[in-house]
Design an enzyme around this catalytic site. Structure first.
Site, PDB file in Angstrom:
ATOM      1  N   THR A 139       0.765  -1.206   0.098  1.00  0.00           N
ATOM      2  CA  THR A 139       0.060  -0.056   0.029  1.00  0.00           C
ATOM      3  C   THR A 139       0.910   1.091  -0.114  1.00  0.00           C
ATOM      4  OG1 THR A 139      -0.114  -0.302   2.431  1.00  0.00           O
ATOM      5  CG2 THR A 139      -2.027  -0.945   1.079  1.00  0.00           C
ATOM      6  N   ARG A 395      -7.728  -7.042   4.087  1.00  0.00           N
ATOM      7  CA  ARG A 395      -6.736  -6.757   2.911  1.00  0.00           C
ATOM      8  C   ARG A 395      -7.525  -7.147   1.510  1.00  0.00           C
ATOM      9  NH1 ARG A 395      -2.242  -3.802   4.587  1.00  0.00           N
ATOM     10  NH2 ARG A 395      -3.817  -2.510   4.229  1.00  0.00           N
TER      11      ARG A 395
END
Ligand code: PLP
Length: 488
Positions: A139, A395
């Site tokens: 990320t 996630r």
């Protein structure tokens, strides 16, 4: 190098295959397993986002391994000898020695944590229009590359996203895709090739040393720099030792050196790799080092502390050395292996084989009745917290972004990640987790979807707030009470 290494494999007389804790507990912290009504209230207050829960309402905090690994007695002891100085601290000298010993790199820039390294590296090497090939994105890595006008290209093998697989190295680069990417864009458009150890977002999946060497050979041929994200290098090294036959009897210390040797630049978050705070960027190439150097005092702090307290620098120096100790780095992957096997035996889909970092539960298939745009992984994370007090992390699509038209970019995989910080939990706690997950799986039809009511535009998963699309959470609580009575 001396080839003796403490071993960790323990066979059981009755054939069980349990991971045994090879450490003892010398300091403890009280946990809170609240009644389910309070847990429901807490997740509502948190906008069904587990990041926004407070630890007063959490039993097992499995959100992340970042900054939550247990410190060793030697780490805590080292903090007392910290040398407080703005410049020239001897603590930093000890850290340089440790980095040299463990990663084999002699030049070190300190940064306050992993993403700060990503900021410095991206600002230095990524220009608008450039490409950064990698096995898979993380990320904060992607955010920094995007911010500097670059584009991430992911080059995993197609089977890396298969949830249940027997591929021991799902983090491997597909070399043909790498070659094709270099041919397509031209080597001069490639900022660097990034190799992420224990590929975080696809389930902590490792790459092999052979694959790293192959990537290095291609990069050399085209004159492209290689960058290793070593935040989860210990776990990757552990799985290399267990799964790459040539390395079975090679000490972890040597595996780590060989891994780092394949890359021109290595960066790490010591929140993960060394059970402390801070991070670093290291290299043997003084030109690469000098290009980044000026950004350290600008963003982080002076060259000998980089925004890290000297006490943490001492703990980091020790923690990095402990990464070469098999009894330290085996604990989390072996607990994960045990959990994954138990859940798989119960028919619950989890990412296999076991990786580093955590156990990843496949929300897309468990909640196949919840459309992906209603965030099944986020819903499963909230539901699991409600029925167990265990905090995991979404996630999936919530951790992704929207496209320019404002539509969700649906994630490749929808996972509930249950992180296993190193040497923090006991086996009976893990058995509790497995039991509650079995119950939830059995009652999965009760779980519904989520929708945003507060949505930040950048890294929305951290602070975004959501609500259930129906009253499914209340129904889940009712069912829990009818099955468990007053039990927590
Ligand atoms: C956690 C992590 C980072 C970022 O590190 P922080 O210290 O949390 O900023 C970068 N890369 C990987 C692979 C990570 O797991």
């Amino acid at each position: 190098m001396d080839c003796f290494e403490e071993q960790t494999m323990i066979k059981f007389y009755d054939g069980e295959d349990l991971p045994v804790e090879l450490h003892k507990v010398r300091m403890v912290q009280k946990l809170h397993l609240r009644p389910i009504d309070r847990r429901l209230k807490a997740i509502e207050e948190a906008g069904y986002n587990t990041f926004l829960l407070g630890t007063q309402d959490i039993f097992l905090d499995m959100l992340t391994d970042s900054g939550t690994n247990a410190m060793s007695d030697n780490q805590v002891a080292s903090m007392l000898q910290a040398d407080d100085a703005y410049a020239g601290s001897q603590s930093f000298v000890r850290l340089i020695e440790s980095v040299k010993e463990v990663f084999g790199k002699k030049h070190l820039l300190p940064v306050h944590q992993g993403r700060a390294a990503e900021n410095v590296i991206a600002q230095t090497f990524v220009r608008p229009g450039m490409i950064v090939p990698m096995n898979y994105h993380f990320t904060t890595t992607k955010a920094h590359i995007d911010l500097n006008g670059g584009t991430v290209v992911e080059l995993l093998h197609d089977d890396a996203l298969i949830i249940k697989s027997d591929n021991p190295f799902k983090g491997n680069f597909d070399l043909n895709k790498l070659l094709a990417t270099i041919e397509k864009y031209g080597a001069d458009k490639i900022a660097f090739i990034r190799l992420e150890a224990s590929t975080n977002l696809i389930g902590g999946q490792p790459f092999s040393l052979k694959n790293m060497r192959d990537v290095q050979a291609i990069a050399k041929k085209y004159g492209i720099m290689t960058v290793l994200d070593a935040s989860l290098i210990g776990e990757n090294a552990y799985w290399i030792k267990r799964r790459e036959p040539e390395y079975l009897n090679v000490p972890v210390a040597q595996i780590l050196l060989e891994m780092c040797d394949t890359c021109d630049l290595v960066y790490f978050s010591s929140r993960k790799v060394s059970s402390s705070r801070g991070g670093g960027i290291c290299t043997n190439d003084i030109e690469i080092f000098n290009k980044m150097k000026e950004l350290i005092p600008l963003y982080e702090g002076f060259f000998t502390y980089g925004g890290i307290s000297v006490r943490e620098i001492e703990a980091m120096a020790i923690g990095l050395r402990e990464t070469t100790d098999l009894t330290v780095i085996s604990q989390s992957p072996e607990f994960i292996r045990y959990t994954v096997e138990q859940l798989d035996n119960a028919g619950i889909p989890v990412v296999m084989p076991a990786g580093g970092l955590g156990c990843h539960v496949d929300a897309k298939s468990i909640l196949s009745h919840v459309p992906q745009k209603e965030y099944p992984a986020g819903a499963l994370a909230a539901a699991f917290y409600i029925i167990s007090g265990i905090r995991g992390m979404e996630r999936g699509t919530i951790s992704s972004v929207r496209d320019e038209n404002g539509n969700d970019v649906l994630a490749d995989v929808e996972l509930l990640r249950l992180a296993f910080p190193r040497r923090v939990f006991t086996l009976s706690q893990v058995k509790f987790l497995i039991d509650r997950m079995k119950w939830l799986y059995h009652n999965r039809e009760l779980i519904g979807g989520l929708e945003f009511y507060e949505e930040p535009s950048v890294l929305r998963f951290f602070a975004g707030k959501l609500k259930p699309t129906s009253n499914w959470a209340e129904k889940l609580v009712e069912k829990f009470k009818s099955d468990f009575g007053n039990s927590l």
